[in-house]
Design an enzyme around this catalytic site. Structure first.
Site, PDB file in Angstrom:
ATOM      1  CG  ASP A  82      -2.014   0.929   1.256  1.00 38.19           C
ATOM      2  OD1 ASP A  82      -2.465   1.321   0.165  1.00 38.19           O
ATOM      3  OD2 ASP A  82      -2.478   1.298   2.363  1.00 38.19           O
ATOM      4  CG  HIS A  83      -0.459   4.787   0.136  1.00 40.14           C
ATOM      5  ND1 HIS A  83      -0.903   5.777  -0.709  1.00 40.14           N
ATOM      6  CD2 HIS A  83      -1.553   4.358   0.806  1.00 40.14           C
ATOM      7  CE1 HIS A  83      -2.205   5.939  -0.561  1.00 40.14           C
ATOM      8  NE2 HIS A  83      -2.638   5.085   0.353  1.00 40.14           N
ATOM      9  CD  GLU A 134      -3.291   8.392  -4.560  1.00 41.70           C
ATOM     10  OE1 GLU A 134      -3.170   7.325  -3.900  1.00 41.70           O
ATOM     11  OE2 GLU A 134      -3.441   9.502  -4.016  1.00 41.70           O
ATOM     12  N   GLY A 181      -7.828   8.430   6.943  1.00 40.27           N
ATOM     13  CA  GLY A 181      -7.951   8.708   8.371  1.00 40.27           C
ATOM     14  C   GLY A 181      -9.387   8.861   8.844  1.00 40.27           C
ATOM     15  N   GLY A 212      -9.027   5.694   1.147  1.00 42.23           N
ATOM     16  CA  GLY A 212      -9.707   6.537   2.132  1.00 42.23           C
ATOM     17  C   GLY A 212     -11.191   6.252   2.253  1.00 42.23           C
TER      18      GLY A 212
HETATM   19  P1  13P Z   1      -9.036   4.829   5.473  1.00 39.51           P
HETATM   20  O1  13P Z   1      -8.127   5.688   6.287  1.00 39.51           O
HETATM   21  O2  13P Z   1     -10.281   5.566   5.076  1.00 39.51           O
HETATM   22  O3  13P Z   1      -9.354   3.534   6.108  1.00 39.51           O
HETATM   23  O4  13P Z   1      -8.266   4.510   4.096  1.00 39.51           O
HETATM   24  C1  13P Z   1      -7.311   3.472   4.032  1.00 39.51           C
HETATM   25  C2  13P Z   1      -6.513   3.504   2.778  1.00 39.51           C
HETATM   26  O5  13P Z   1      -6.793   4.181   1.817  1.00 39.51           O
HETATM   27  C3  13P Z   1      -5.324   2.640   2.738  1.00 39.51           C
HETATM   28  O6  13P Z   1      -4.563   2.837   1.577  1.00 39.51           O
HETATM   29  O1  G3H Z   2      -3.447   4.811   3.527  1.00 35.74           O
HETATM   30  C1  G3H Z   2      -2.947   4.609   4.615  1.00 35.74           C
HETATM   31  C2  G3H Z   2      -3.249   3.408   5.420  1.00 35.74           C
HETATM   32  O2  G3H Z   2      -4.323   3.659   6.293  1.00 35.74           O
HETATM   33  C3  G3H Z   2      -2.032   2.929   6.128  1.00 35.74           C
HETATM   34  O3  G3H Z   2      -1.756   3.733   7.219  1.00 35.74           O
HETATM   35  O4  G3H Z   2       0.631   4.283   6.805  1.00 35.74           O
HETATM   36  O5  G3H Z   2      -0.375   4.498   9.111  1.00 35.74           O
HETATM   37  O6  G3H Z   2       0.053   2.244   8.115  1.00 35.74           O
HETATM   38  P1  G3H Z   2      -0.262   3.704   7.862  1.00 35.74           P
HETATM   39 ZN    ZN Z   3      -4.610   4.824   0.834  1.00 34.96          ZN
END
Ligand code: 13P
Ligand code: G3H
Ligand code: ZN
Length: 309
Positions: A82-83, A134, A181, A212
């Site tokens: 993720d990211h 993204e 968040g 999100g």
């Molecule tokens: P939330 O913070 O809305 O749960 O989003 C999570 C997210 O996008 C993880 O990549």
């Molecule tokens: O998009 C972000 C996710 O909620 C992951 O959050 O980077 O704090 O693990 P984190």
């Molecule tokens: Zn995200």
């Protein structure tokens, strides 16, 4: 069943009008809760690991935990970064057993985002790994990066086709009003469905991702606050909006915050009822059950990915 990539799962999700949950994993209890929920609902699943989660739980432990999950389940599971902020972290995850990575170069100028994404796609595809990118930026907090609402920008539909064609990416996260968040909307919750429709028409058949997408259930916020604390009654993305998105070109919906809320609300409740508790199983066990119920609800009542394996 071994881990799978996301392309085939997205093809089916797109054709049949549902979305697959991208649920964030940080430790064993969260992983077990998500996997058990997917298994019980017969749903495909994307387990995603952020850079912060890799730092916290450590790459090797997370991969081995996921391997253990594969031995006890038969639903298709994707292990996704993720990211990922640059090529290097994506490469480490491609080489380290992940079957999907996100390169999030969305804060770079358009040409730089294309260049970094293309580099990741070339490397990942050669190893059979799927890539998400993204375009546009979400407001909110991820890891230690805090993007204010003013700095967030919705995805420009005019850039989407060029981005997809030039990078060869497999799916694209877009910004249409969601944010990371627990503090998503000051006023009324609103997603730009017109923009989503415009984008999906420009790249027909192409899977879109929504980040999100926690709904920030107010009962969980209240349960956290009841025992002391000041989480504001912030609005998340209403589930009927997510339901609508899931039937469109959106094939993956990311949820992390709601899992954190379920876990924390449950642990706080245990301690309020028994302040002397010191057996971690007595608070992590109920927290795991709460996350599992939440994920089952998301799969069945929001995403529609149950019985789709
Ligand atoms: P939330 O913070 O809305 O749960 O989003 C999570 C997210 O996008 C993880 O990549
Ligand atoms: O998009 C972000 C996710 O909620 C992951 O959050 O980077 O704090 O693990 P984190
Ligand atoms: Zn995200």
């Amino acid at each position: 069943m071994p881990l799978v990539g996301s392309q085939e799962l997205f093809k089916k999700a797109y054709a049949e009008g549902y979305a697959i949950g991208g649920f964030n994993v940080n430790n064993m209890e969260i992983l077990q809760a998500i996997v058990d929920a997917a298994q019980e609902t017969r749903s495909p699943l994307i387990l995603q690991v952020s850079a912060g989660a890799r730092k916290y739980a450590r790459h090797e432990y997370l991969v081995k935990l996921v391997e253990a999950a594969l031995q006890t389940t038969d639903v298709p599971i994707v292990l996704h970064l993720d990211h990922g902020e640059d090529f290097e972290i994506c490469k480490i995850c491609v080489d380290g057993g992940f079957t999907s990575v996100m390169i999030d170069a969305s804060s770079r100028p358009f040409a730089g985002n294309i260049a970094e994404t293309k580099k990741v796609v070339e490397y990942a595809h050669a190893k059979g790994v799927s890539v998400e990118a993204e375009l546009g930026t979400l407001a909110g907090v991820e890891d230690d990066v805090n993007v204010s609402a003013e700095d967030a920008s919705y995805t420009n539909p005019d850039q989407v086709k060029e981005f997809v064609e030039k990078t060869g990416v497999d799916s694209l996260a877009i910004a249409i009003g969601t944010s990371h968040g627990a503090y998503k909307f000051k006023g009324e919750a609103k997603l730009d469905f017109g923009r989503l429709e415009k984008i999906s028409k420009l790249v027909p058949g192409f899977p879109i991702v929504l980040h999100g997408s926690s709904s920030v259930p107010q009962d969980l916020v209240a349960q956290c606050n009841k025992f002391g604390g000041d989480l504001p009654g912030a609005k998340g993305v209403p589930e009927d909006m997510l339901r609508r998105a899931a039937t469109s070109a959106v094939c993956k919906i990311n949820i992390d915050t709601d899992l954190r809320l379920a876990m924390t609300a449950t642990i706080r409740k245990v301690f309020s009822e028994k302040p002397s508790e010191f057996d971690p199983r007595k608070y992590l066990g109920p927290a795991r059950s709460a996350i599992k119920e939440l994920v089952k609800h998301k799969i069945v009542d929001v995403l529609g990915s149950n019985n789709k394996m």
